[in-house]
Design an enzyme around this catalytic site. Structure first.
Site, PDB file in Angstrom:
ATOM      1  NE  ARG A  30      -3.697  -2.311   2.155  1.00 55.27           N
ATOM      2  CZ  ARG A  30      -4.800  -2.427   1.342  1.00 55.27           C
ATOM      3  NH1 ARG A  30      -5.066  -1.543   0.383  1.00 55.27           N
ATOM      4  NH2 ARG A  30      -5.647  -3.458   1.432  1.00 55.27           N
ATOM      5  CG  ASP A  31       1.450   5.465  -2.199  1.00 54.84           C
ATOM      6  OD1 ASP A  31       1.633   6.318  -1.309  1.00 54.84           O
ATOM      7  OD2 ASP A  31       1.983   5.502  -3.558  1.00 54.84           O
ATOM      8  CG  ASN A  88       4.006   8.057 -13.155  1.00 56.06           C
ATOM      9  OD1 ASN A  88       2.864   8.214 -13.724  1.00 56.06           O
ATOM     10  ND2 ASN A  88       3.764   7.946 -11.750  1.00 56.06           N
ATOM     11  CD  GLU A  96       6.467  11.760  -6.557  1.00 56.83           C
ATOM     12  OE1 GLU A  96       6.748  11.213  -5.225  1.00 56.83           O
ATOM     13  OE2 GLU A  96       5.670  12.483  -6.612  1.00 56.83           O
ATOM     14  CB  VAL A  97      10.562   5.748  -6.082  1.00 58.79           C
ATOM     15  CG1 VAL A  97      11.567   4.832  -5.783  1.00 58.79           C
ATOM     16  CG2 VAL A  97      10.021   6.543  -4.803  1.00 58.79           C
ATOM     17  CG  HIS A 101       6.624   2.487  -9.098  1.00 58.94           C
ATOM     18  ND1 HIS A 101       7.796   3.216  -9.283  1.00 58.94           N
ATOM     19  CD2 HIS A 101       5.792   3.551  -8.430  1.00 58.94           C
ATOM     20  CE1 HIS A 101       7.579   4.631  -8.853  1.00 58.94           C
ATOM     21  NE2 HIS A 101       6.453   4.866  -8.710  1.00 58.94           N
ATOM     22  CG  HIS A 103       1.295   4.511  -9.220  1.00 56.95           C
ATOM     23  ND1 HIS A 103       1.256   4.984  -7.886  1.00 56.95           N
ATOM     24  CD2 HIS A 103       2.266   4.819  -9.860  1.00 56.95           C
ATOM     25  CE1 HIS A 103       2.623   5.812  -7.814  1.00 56.95           C
ATOM     26  NE2 HIS A 103       3.016   5.508  -9.082  1.00 56.95           N
TER      27      HIS A 103
END
Length: 116
Positions: A30-31, A88, A96-97, A101, A103
């Site tokens: 979970r984010d 992304n 951002e990371v 990944h 989402h």
């Protein structure tokens, strides 16, 4: 602590996260700053910086990530109403990371993808 991204540290158990699925290839959790009622990140256990760094040999891994997303959506009860998958790439894409990944977002109507 080892080198690597925050995701690498979560995968190794060095940073706590609410892990919803993990196998030898991928980890889903979970984010910490959810953008929807359901916001799960699905990451390969092998760090690949961006989608631009994916090679032909990663095809099976990417398929596993997608299949995990479908399975998780079904298991948590959002598959029938629907969900969104977002990946992304680089700064302008909102990454951002720098560990690829996916989402998994859902749990409510999400509206337009770009908010327009």
């Amino acid at each position: 602590m080892s080198n690597g991204t925050i995701f690498s540290k979560i995968i190794k158990g060095e940073v706590l996260a609410d892990i919803v699925y993990q196998d030898e290839y991928i980890t889903a959790f979970r984010d910490m700053l959810p953008q929807a009622p359901v916001h799960i990140l699905i990451v390969p256990n092998l760090q690949i910086k961006t989608l631009n760094d994916v090679v032909d040999g990663d095809t099976h891994l990417l398929g596993r990530i997608l299949m995990a997303a479908v399975g998780i959506a079904k298991n948590i009860g959002i598959a029938e109403d629907g969900y969104r998958l977002v990946m992304n790439c680089n700064k302008h894409g909102g990454q951002e990371v720098y560990h690829i990944h996916l989402h998994l977002l859902g749990g409510k109507p999400l509206g337009s993808i770009l908010g327009a």
